[in-house]
Design a protein around this motif. Structure first.
Motif, mmCIF file in Angstrom:
data_model
loop_
_atom_site.group_PDB
_atom_site.id
_atom_site.type_symbol
_atom_site.label_atom_id
_atom_site.label_comp_id
_atom_site.label_asym_id
_atom_site.label_seq_id
_atom_site.Cartn_x
_atom_site.Cartn_y
_atom_site.Cartn_z
ATOM 1 N N ILE A 125 0.941 -1.111 0.044
ATOM 2 C CA ILE A 125 -0.007 -0.083 -0.089
ATOM 3 C C ILE A 125 1.048 1.252 -0.045
ATOM 4 C CG2 ILE A 125 -1.661 1.429 1.548
ATOM 5 C CD1 ILE A 125 -2.853 -1.238 2.128
ATOM 6 N N LEU A 126 2.041 1.112 0.766
ATOM 7 C CA LEU A 126 2.782 2.542 0.949
ATOM 8 C C LEU A 126 3.457 2.617 -0.467
ATOM 9 C CD1 LEU A 126 3.656 4.661 2.937
ATOM 10 C CD2 LEU A 126 5.483 3.191 3.362
ATOM 11 N N ALA A 127 3.881 1.561 -1.182
ATOM 12 C CA ALA A 127 4.565 1.876 -2.268
ATOM 13 C C ALA A 127 3.599 2.219 -3.523
ATOM 14 C CB ALA A 127 5.108 0.364 -2.703
ATOM 15 N N CYS A 128 2.395 1.730 -3.343
ATOM 16 C CA CYS A 128 1.441 2.206 -4.390
ATOM 17 C C CYS A 128 1.128 3.899 -3.775
ATOM 18 C CB CYS A 128 0.087 1.576 -4.350
ATOM 19 S SG CYS A 128 -1.284 1.812 -5.414
ATOM 20 N N PHE A 129 1.033 4.098 -2.937
ATOM 21 C CA PHE A 129 0.711 5.577 -2.423
ATOM 22 C C PHE A 129 1.744 6.568 -2.873
ATOM 23 C CE2 PHE A 129 1.210 8.650 1.277
ATOM 24 C CZ PHE A 129 0.197 9.527 0.507
#
Length: 402
Positions: free
Chosen positions: A35-39
């Motif tokens: 999720i953090l990488a996508c954000f």
């Protein structure tokens, strides 16, 4: 000019973070990292498209700077739209939402970082946004509302944590902004051949029957509007009475010397009142007067503590009262030397404790600066001295040394 000296400028500041990230990390670390990488990927791409500057990453949050309030709000809308598209296609475990806050204010630029009151305000605005939403300050709203098609609703003046003044906050209606951008395309692509039949009319129904239904529809709508008006008037009356009670109780507390309790009462009452409630302005003015007096009392205590270091001839302790910017620009040894030189003059004039006191205190409108005019007794006469300029930073008063 020394490149290491912090510079001031006006900027649009954006804070964004992932909703519930700590809980996600506690449940599934791999999911949290995806999720953090996508954000980070979505935010970086939108930041480049809108000419923003990434200041730093704060765990699951991001701090960014823009030279235009319009560009900052456009970027915030683009981020939320991109994440909505991602969530529509991603499996449930990879779906997530973010909150975004935007403020326009003065910042201190130090190296690659930005500091100051503007950054603090932006960081307090972001938690007010709903998941998947955007909140902006009144300063941002005034810059963008007539330059781009957005809809926003006022949340009223908000008392943000560790911010002395109240700031009016607006919630941007992200869904409405998406509908507006799609409405023009939709209208141009197609026009209906047959107009829709009103909900109260059945196809093929006789004209006379249709006409008999309309008076009932109009009467029902009129009754509903009347009911809503009565409810609104009743709510306004209840809030007005609450404001009157709060004013009376606050004045009683002030007469009893309970300044802090009066301030808390007014803050809590104002949070629950609508922006147009009768008496709200009077409560807000009373609250500001209390806060101003608290700031002045705080400054008086700081001044007395500074004077005490002079009587003790503790020049290093006196130098600690200098503002962070003064310490960075002049150095502690230089400031302590200046303090010691003032002590020499005091010895020459045979100044004793009690011969130096506060004559006047002026609090500036921004509540971030103040001036103290001291006076000194020489012989039997009290003579005003050079004013001392103070700066309020990080909940403390500091002496500004030129």
């Amino acid at each position: 000019m020394n490149p290491s000296t912090p510079q001031r400028r006006l900027a649009a500041i954006m804070f964004a973070d992932v909703c519930g990230y700590s809980r996600i990390m506690g449940e599934n670390e791999q999911r949290a990292m995806r999720i953090l990488a996508c954000f980070d990927d979505v935010f970086t791409r939108q930041l480049q498209q809108h000419e923003g500057r990434l200041i730093k990453r704060l765990g699951d949050g991001i701090l960014a700077e823009f030279y235009s309030a319009v560009a900052a709000v456009q970027c915030a809308l683009s981020v939320q739209r991109a994440l909505a598209e991602h969530n529509a296609q991603a499996p449930p475990e990879d779906q997530f939402q973010v909150r975004i806050g935007v403020h326009l204010g003065d910042v201190l630029v130090s190296g690659g970082d930005i500091l100051g009151d503007g950054v603090n305000v932006a960081s307090r605005i972001e938690p007010l946004a709903e998941p998947g939403g955007i909140c902006i300050s009144q300063d941002v709203y005034h810059q963008v509302h007539n330059k781009m098609e957005i809809q926003a609703v006022s949340l009223g003046p908000q008392q943000l944590k560790n911010i002395q003044r109240q700031i009016e906050i607006y919630r941007v209606l992200v869904a409405a902004a998406e509908c507006q951008s799609a409405a023009t395309v939709s209208a141009e692509e197609s026009q209906p051949d047959n107009p829709p039949v009103p909900p109260s009319v059945e196809p093929g129904e006789p004209v006379a029957a249709r006409r008999r239904k309309w008076p009932w529809v109009v009467a029902a709508l009129f009754g509903l509007l009347l009911l809503l008006a009565l409810v609104a008037a009743l709510l306004q009356q209840v809030q007005s009475q609450r404001a009157q009670r709060a004013e009376k109780e606050a004045r009683q507390l002030l007469n009893q010397g309970e300044t802090e309790r009066a301030r808390r009462l007014l803050e809590n009452t104002l949070r629950g009142l609508g922006p147009h409630t009768p008496g709200r302005g009077k409560l807000a003015q009373m609250l500001q007067e209390i806060r101003d007096e608290e700031l002045k009392q705080h400054l008086r205590r700081r001044f007395e503590a500074l004077v005490a270091t002079f009587h003790q001839k503790n020049w290093d302790a006196a130098a600690q009262f200098a503002s962070p910017e003064s310490k960075m620009r002049l150095g502690m040894k230089n400031i302590a030397g200046r303090m010691a030189l003032l002590g020499v003059f005091a010895d020459v004039l045979k100044i004793k404790p009690g011969d130096f006191r506060l004559r006047d205190l002026i609090l500036r409108e921004d509540r971030q600066r103040a001036v103290i005019v001291p006076e000194m007794r020489v012989g039997n006469a009290w003579n005003p001295q050079q004013p001392i300029h103070w700066q309020y930073l990080e909940n403390e008063w500091w002496v500004v040394i030129e």
